[in-house]
Motif scaffolding. Structure first.
Motif, PDB file in Angstrom:
ATOM      1  N   SER A  29       0.888  -1.103  -0.011  1.00  0.00           N
ATOM      2  CA  SER A  29       0.048   0.018   0.047  1.00  0.00           C
ATOM      3  C   SER A  29       0.836   1.232   0.013  1.00  0.00           C
ATOM      4  O   SER A  29       0.563   2.072  -0.759  1.00  0.00           O
ATOM      5  N   ARG A  32       2.522   1.526  -3.359  1.00  0.00           N
ATOM      6  CA  ARG A  32       1.630   1.968  -4.489  1.00  0.00           C
ATOM      7  C   ARG A  32       1.010   3.504  -4.137  1.00  0.00           C
ATOM      8  O   ARG A  32       0.878   4.137  -5.408  1.00  0.00           O
ATOM      9  N   ASN A  33       0.869   4.072  -3.153  1.00  0.00           N
ATOM     10  CA  ASN A  33       0.151   5.163  -2.834  1.00  0.00           C
ATOM     11  C   ASN A  33       0.838   6.170  -2.503  1.00  0.00           C
ATOM     12  O   ASN A  33       0.512   7.432  -2.389  1.00  0.00           O
ATOM     13  N   GLU A  34       2.106   6.148  -1.958  1.00  0.00           N
ATOM     14  CA  GLU A  34       2.934   7.215  -1.385  1.00  0.00           C
ATOM     15  C   GLU A  34       4.090   7.742  -2.406  1.00  0.00           C
ATOM     16  O   GLU A  34       5.091   6.758  -2.742  1.00  0.00           O
ATOM     17  N   ARG A  35       3.936   8.823  -3.055  1.00  0.00           N
ATOM     18  CA  ARG A  35       4.984   9.201  -3.876  1.00  0.00           C
ATOM     19  C   ARG A  35       6.323   9.453  -3.236  1.00  0.00           C
ATOM     20  O   ARG A  35       7.457   9.015  -3.864  1.00  0.00           O
ATOM     21  N   LYS A  38       8.212   6.072  -3.294  1.00  0.00           N
ATOM     22  CA  LYS A  38       8.462   5.822  -4.465  1.00  0.00           C
ATOM     23  C   LYS A  38       9.975   6.248  -4.718  1.00  0.00           C
ATOM     24  O   LYS A  38      10.865   5.814  -5.287  1.00  0.00           O
ATOM     25  N   THR A  79       3.811   7.874   7.331  1.00  0.00           N
ATOM     26  CA  THR A  79       2.570   7.472   6.709  1.00  0.00           C
ATOM     27  C   THR A  79       1.514   7.393   7.622  1.00  0.00           C
ATOM     28  O   THR A  79       0.206   7.714   7.502  1.00  0.00           O
ATOM     29  N   ARG A  83      -2.088   9.062   8.443  1.00  0.00           N
ATOM     30  CA  ARG A  83      -3.205   8.405   8.164  1.00  0.00           C
ATOM     31  C   ARG A  83      -4.239   8.426   9.377  1.00  0.00           C
ATOM     32  O   ARG A  83      -5.337   8.598   9.369  1.00  0.00           O
TER      33      ARG A  83
END
Length: 132
Positions: A29, A32-35, A38, A79, A83
């Motif tokens: 997750s 895939r979702n956190e710039r 990456k 993160t 959240r």
């Protein structure tokens, strides 16, 4: 947002492979979702490739791997804090901002440390290559 005793019991009853599945799901997750995750992964791959090209010693690899693993873990914790804060309040609150800023600050401190480790390890090796 307290978990009742039944919720605690349900969580404890998961088998080890199920809890590993939860952890892997969290990693996927984040990737895939956190710039920023990456970006950290891209830089990590570049550092590993550079380390392979420059043939790091075992001790240098230990420092590099600890830096990479710590950086990825710090980003994931940041993160998780973001959240959780978003889940707890939709309002703009000074304490919510502080929690997010402090978590981001922890990531920044670790990132600076990682850069310093990289410079200490790689600059002498690159310098030797340039002066050959």
């Amino acid at each position: 947002m307290n978990m009742d005793s039944r919720g605690d019991q349900e969580e404890k009853s998961h088998s080890l492979h199920v809890t590993f599945g939860f952890a892997l799901s969290g990693i996927v997750s984040a990737v895939r979702n956190e710039r920023n995750m990456k970006i950290h992964l891209f830089i990590s791959v570049m550092v590993v490739v550079l380390g392979a090209v420059l043939t790091l010693t075992r001790l240098e690899w230990l420092f590099i791997l600890l830096a990479i693993g710590g950086m990825l873990a710090a980003e994931m914790m940041n993160t998780a804090v973001e959240r959780t804060v978003d889940l707890c309040t939709k309002e703009i609150h000074p304490l919510a901002k502080q929690a997010k800023d402090i978590a981001a600050g922890a990531v920044l401190i670790y990132a600076i440390m990682c850069v310093m480790i990289g410079l200490i390890i790689f600059i002498p090796k690159i310098s030797r290559l340039i002066h050959l």
